[in-house]
Design an enzyme around this catalytic site. Sequence first.
Site, PDB file in Angstrom:
ATOM      1  N   ALA A 156       0.778  -1.235   0.000  1.00  0.00           N
ATOM      2  CA  ALA A 156       0.000   0.000   0.000  1.00  0.00           C
ATOM      3  C   ALA A 156       0.811   1.286   0.000  1.00  0.00           C
ATOM      4  O   ALA A 156       0.372   2.281  -0.570  1.00  0.00           O
ATOM      5  CB  ALA A 156      -0.953  -0.001   1.197  1.00  0.00           C
TER       6      ALA A 156
ATOM      7  N   GLY B 231       0.452   5.197  -0.309  1.00  0.00           N
ATOM      8  CA  GLY B 231      -0.949   5.348   0.043  1.00  0.00           C
ATOM      9  C   GLY B 231      -1.849   6.017  -0.979  1.00  0.00           C
ATOM     10  O   GLY B 231      -3.049   6.151  -0.733  1.00  0.00           O
TER      11      GLY B 231
ATOM     12  N   LYS C  83      -2.903   4.920  -3.931  1.00  0.00           N
ATOM     13  CA  LYS C  83      -3.899   3.963  -4.418  1.00  0.00           C
ATOM     14  C   LYS C  83      -4.889   3.620  -3.310  1.00  0.00           C
ATOM     15  O   LYS C  83      -6.082   3.413  -3.568  1.00  0.00           O
ATOM     16  CB  LYS C  83      -3.215   2.710  -4.953  1.00  0.00           C
ATOM     17  CG  LYS C  83      -2.314   2.948  -6.158  1.00  0.00           C
ATOM     18  CD  LYS C  83      -1.709   1.640  -6.649  1.00  0.00           C
ATOM     19  CE  LYS C  83      -0.733   1.883  -7.795  1.00  0.00           C
ATOM     20  NZ  LYS C  83       0.495   2.559  -7.348  1.00  0.00           N
TER      21      LYS C  83
ATOM     22  N   ASP D 134       2.040  -2.895   4.634  1.00  0.00           N
ATOM     23  CA  ASP D 134       3.406  -2.618   4.220  1.00  0.00           C
ATOM     24  C   ASP D 134       4.320  -3.021   5.372  1.00  0.00           C
ATOM     25  O   ASP D 134       3.981  -2.783   6.536  1.00  0.00           O
ATOM     26  CB  ASP D 134       3.636  -1.150   3.869  1.00  0.00           C
ATOM     27  CG  ASP D 134       4.892  -0.972   3.029  1.00  0.00           C
ATOM     28  OD1 ASP D 134       4.769  -0.881   1.789  1.00  0.00           O
ATOM     29  OD2 ASP D 134       5.993  -0.939   3.585  1.00  0.00           O
TER      30      ASP D 134
ATOM     31  N   CYS E 264       4.977  -0.826 -12.217  1.00  0.00           N
ATOM     32  CA  CYS E 264       5.479   0.302 -13.005  1.00  0.00           C
ATOM     33  C   CYS E 264       6.733  -0.148 -13.747  1.00  0.00           C
ATOM     34  O   CYS E 264       7.734   0.561 -13.808  1.00  0.00           O
ATOM     35  CB  CYS E 264       5.756   1.520 -12.123  1.00  0.00           C
ATOM     36  SG  CYS E 264       6.826   1.207 -10.711  1.00  0.00           S
TER      37      CYS E 264
END
Length: 461
Positions: A235, A238, A240, A273, A372
């Site tokens: 996460a 944060g 998203k 996380d 990504c």
Amino acid sequence: MALYSAAAAVLAGLERGEGGLKRLVYNSGFPHVRQLYALVSETLRYASVLEKLLDGAALLQAEKKLAPQLAKVLVYDLLFGKGLKCGGRWKALARRHRARLEAELARMKVRYKVSRNEDLLAPEKAVSAAASQVPRYIRVNTLKTCVDDVIDFFKRQGFTYLGKAASVEELKSLSGKKFLLDLHLPELLVFPSQTDLHDNLLYISGHIILQDKASCLPAFLLGPVAGSHVIDACAAPGNKTSHLAAILKNKGWSVHSFSWVLGSAFRQIFAFDVDPKRVATMNTLLTRAGVTGCQLAQQDFLTVDPRDPRYSRVTHILLDPSCSGSGMVTRGPGEEAAPSAERLQALAGFQRRVLNHALSFPALQRLVYSTCSLHQEENEDVVQAVLQEWGSAFRLVNAFPSWPCRGLAAFSGAESCLRASPAETLTHGFFVAVLERCQEGAATPRWERAVGDSSCFWGVP
């Protein structure tokens, strides 16, 4: 002084290969991560110029106790930045050599026949053409405001609203103080690439989120309906997670601690996380964004038991695991742009394990896997391998058919995946795959029966 010491430590870590720029900044412990990231990024951008200046002015020979990394940071802010902000001996040291450094800078400009500092940048250090054409995207945070109100706010600040974009080409032509509504995502506004909104009141108050368009796709395509229970498996920082909360309209209970508490089953979003600093940063971001229906946990997602009753109602998972980051057009020069084959193999192995683990949650109905990364090994190959493990239990969804950039033809059906790129979609490089359950009661996948191993730490394997 703390800022420059922290920046020098990040530069040293990059040189030793201890991680990427973002990770080292987040792990630095410096409280103002955005300020630190900006200083290190700009120092890296001017690195070749700074090295020539230090050599020409013989600064390191004159100050033998001054570390090269700290010297670069100080000289960058002295000559190219906003001026030295620190006190103490470092400020005095830099100012003592200012005349010599400025003289060497003037000689460099004459030698290269340029008048501006930016013209000294070597091509490989300048902002790439791809980065310069990617617009500034802002996501309207519907937990606090609405698109119409944000548009009105910017119009009052002197911006000109041009309406909804009809094509990607329209986004390319933005300039000055003009902005558009994105043609794909309904809560995304688009500004010219060099627009700086970090000091804007709406950003500071959490009414808008500065988030690349491609990074908005995972939550948008996961699309959980109100009342759904969702896991954001990787996460931090944060953005998203806050997007998921906005989609769910914040129907959960407030979070008052990082630890699991009685009644956590009422949380709509479980965000994981493993790094405590990243969790703290995420908590700050989510608080500013007005997110309340979220439970943060400092925990390796691979150690989360899918059979735990707390997750018995989780129907949606957003999985954006550690990757090479090769799609980020604003990567710093110290970050790994071309990972080795061994590195890609290790990342892909980790990504397969965590995707398999996510699919094992019993009530799961829909999952978004995103990276990504530009590399097929981390994208199509991972999805193909995991789908083969699960047989007919899950299928690829043909997500967002109007999106122009599709998955590579690595296997039959890979065109259902999405890709994003600066050239085709005016975004960072990105990959997204949407998986849905086909049937209930699917058998345990072969990988789990064979190894049952979830000992890998969350993060880079």
